[in-house]
Enzyme design. Structure first.
Site, PDB file in Angstrom:
ATOM      1  N   MET A 101       0.942  -1.523   0.037  1.00 42.18           N
ATOM      2  CA  MET A 101       0.065  -0.096   0.097  1.00 42.18           C
ATOM      3  C   MET A 101       1.227   0.866   0.361  1.00 42.18           C
ATOM      4  O   MET A 101       1.816   1.529   1.213  1.00 42.18           O
ATOM      5  CB  MET A 101      -0.651   0.050   0.904  1.00 42.18           C
ATOM      6  CG  MET A 101      -1.823  -1.580   1.050  1.00 42.18           C
ATOM      7  SD  MET A 101      -2.795  -1.254   3.275  1.00 42.18           S
ATOM      8  CE  MET A 101      -3.378   0.013   3.109  1.00 42.18           C
ATOM      9  N   ILE A 157       1.307  -4.575   8.471  1.00 41.44           N
ATOM     10  CA  ILE A 157       2.220  -4.580   8.770  1.00 41.44           C
ATOM     11  C   ILE A 157       2.483  -3.098   8.366  1.00 41.44           C
ATOM     12  O   ILE A 157       2.604  -2.870   7.513  1.00 41.44           O
ATOM     13  CB  ILE A 157       2.561  -5.764   7.567  1.00 41.44           C
ATOM     14  CG1 ILE A 157       2.701  -7.444   7.587  1.00 41.44           C
ATOM     15  CG2 ILE A 157       4.563  -4.938   8.250  1.00 41.44           C
ATOM     16  CD1 ILE A 157       3.370  -7.658   6.496  1.00 41.44           C
ATOM     17  N   GLY A 187      -0.442   4.129   4.439  1.00 49.34           N
ATOM     18  CA  GLY A 187      -0.015   2.647   3.932  1.00 49.34           C
ATOM     19  C   GLY A 187       1.329   1.666   4.010  1.00 49.34           C
ATOM     20  O   GLY A 187       2.097   2.247   5.326  1.00 49.34           O
ATOM     21  N   SER A 188       1.469   0.535   3.702  1.00 46.70           N
ATOM     22  CA  SER A 188       2.126  -0.406   3.981  1.00 46.70           C
ATOM     23  C   SER A 188       1.731  -1.684   3.212  1.00 46.70           C
ATOM     24  O   SER A 188       2.229  -1.421   2.116  1.00 46.70           O
ATOM     25  CB  SER A 188       2.968  -0.496   5.153  1.00 46.70           C
ATOM     26  OG  SER A 188       0.986  -1.211   6.525  1.00 46.70           O
ATOM     27  N   ARG A 189       1.639  -2.373   4.299  1.00 47.11           N
ATOM     28  CA  ARG A 189       1.533  -4.002   3.667  1.00 47.11           C
ATOM     29  C   ARG A 189       0.883  -4.990   4.412  1.00 47.11           C
ATOM     30  O   ARG A 189       0.050  -4.582   5.483  1.00 47.11           O
ATOM     31  CB  ARG A 189       3.222  -5.086   3.285  1.00 47.11           C
ATOM     32  CG  ARG A 189       3.020  -5.615   2.158  1.00 47.11           C
ATOM     33  CD  ARG A 189       3.995  -6.155   2.400  1.00 47.11           C
ATOM     34  NE  ARG A 189       4.429  -7.511   2.929  1.00 47.11           N
ATOM     35  CZ  ARG A 189       5.168  -8.342   3.359  1.00 47.11           C
ATOM     36  NH1 ARG A 189       6.370  -7.956   3.742  1.00 47.11           N
ATOM     37  NH2 ARG A 189       5.465  -9.354   4.637  1.00 47.11           N
TER      38      ARG A 189
END
Length: 218
Positions: A101, A157, A187-189
């Protein structure tokens, strides 16, 4: 029709639907922009400050938008907006689909299947970029759902910028497929583990949309 729940977003005065959990970031930013705009007519210094603060407030509203979605029919749907970063077979027969993301994506995550939340576990860790291999040790929230396909694991995550994961529903909650279940700020994962025997329908580099993109194939 889009699912409704207690985790539904709020609507800002500008008509933008906002994610739950955005207030600690939005309120001071919008307040600063409002003060700057109010005083800009009287002071050149406030006028100069009004430009970046208003731009930042507008950016925050965009980052924390939470649009309604027409939920796709399918066994497993994407829990996150983003791009498929990797598809990895697991030793136990499952397949991990990792979705990256970016800060420009919608940050609200949705339930990949209907079922009961059997656990929501917060695991402390680092904050390296989510696309980095070292992100395996990042701060995370591990979800387990009891579904018609059995136990489904999903992991939110945190990344270098996203330092706060906000679950919306506790253990024991029954959720509908596509229901909003949490937020990752900025955002990230998000990883989803498909059960053994379930064929992956997406590929690396493919864009995904939470509640809309189907991850499995008939």
């Amino acid at each position: 029709m889009p699912h409704s729940s207690s985790s539904a977003p709020r609507v800002s005065p500008l008509g933008v639907r906002l994610a739950r959990g955005a207030s600690p970031w939005l309120l001071p930013t919008v307040a600063t922009a409002a003060v700057s705009l109010t005083r800009a007519r009287r002071s050149g210094r406030w006028a100069a400050l009004a430009v970046p603060t208003t731009a930042l407030a507008a950016g925050m509203l965009w980052f924390f938008r939470d649009p309604d979605r027409e939920i796709t029919q399918g066994r497993v749907i994407s829990p996150a907006d983003g791009v498929v970063q990797s598809i990895m077979p697991w030793k136990d027969g499952r397949t991990r689909v990792a979705i990256f993301m970016s800060p420009l994506n919608v940050h609200v995550n949705r339930a990949p299947l209907a079922g009961t939340v059997t656990s929501v576990e917060h695991i402390p860790g680092g904050f390296v970029p989510a696309f980095n291999k070292e992100s395996e040790n990042n701060e995370r929230v591990v979800w387990h759902f009891d579904t018609e396909l059995g136990d489904i694991e999903m992991v939110q995550i945190a990344g270098a910028v996203a330092r706060r994961i906000v679950p919306y529903v506790p253990q024991g909650t029954k959720v509908e497929q596509g229901e909003r279940i949490g937020l990752i700020r900025f955002g990230s994962r998000v990883d989803v583990y498909l059960p053994a025997g379930v064929e992956v329908a997406v590929e690396v580099g493919q864009p995904t949309m939470a509640g809309v993109t189907r991850l499995d194939r008939d």
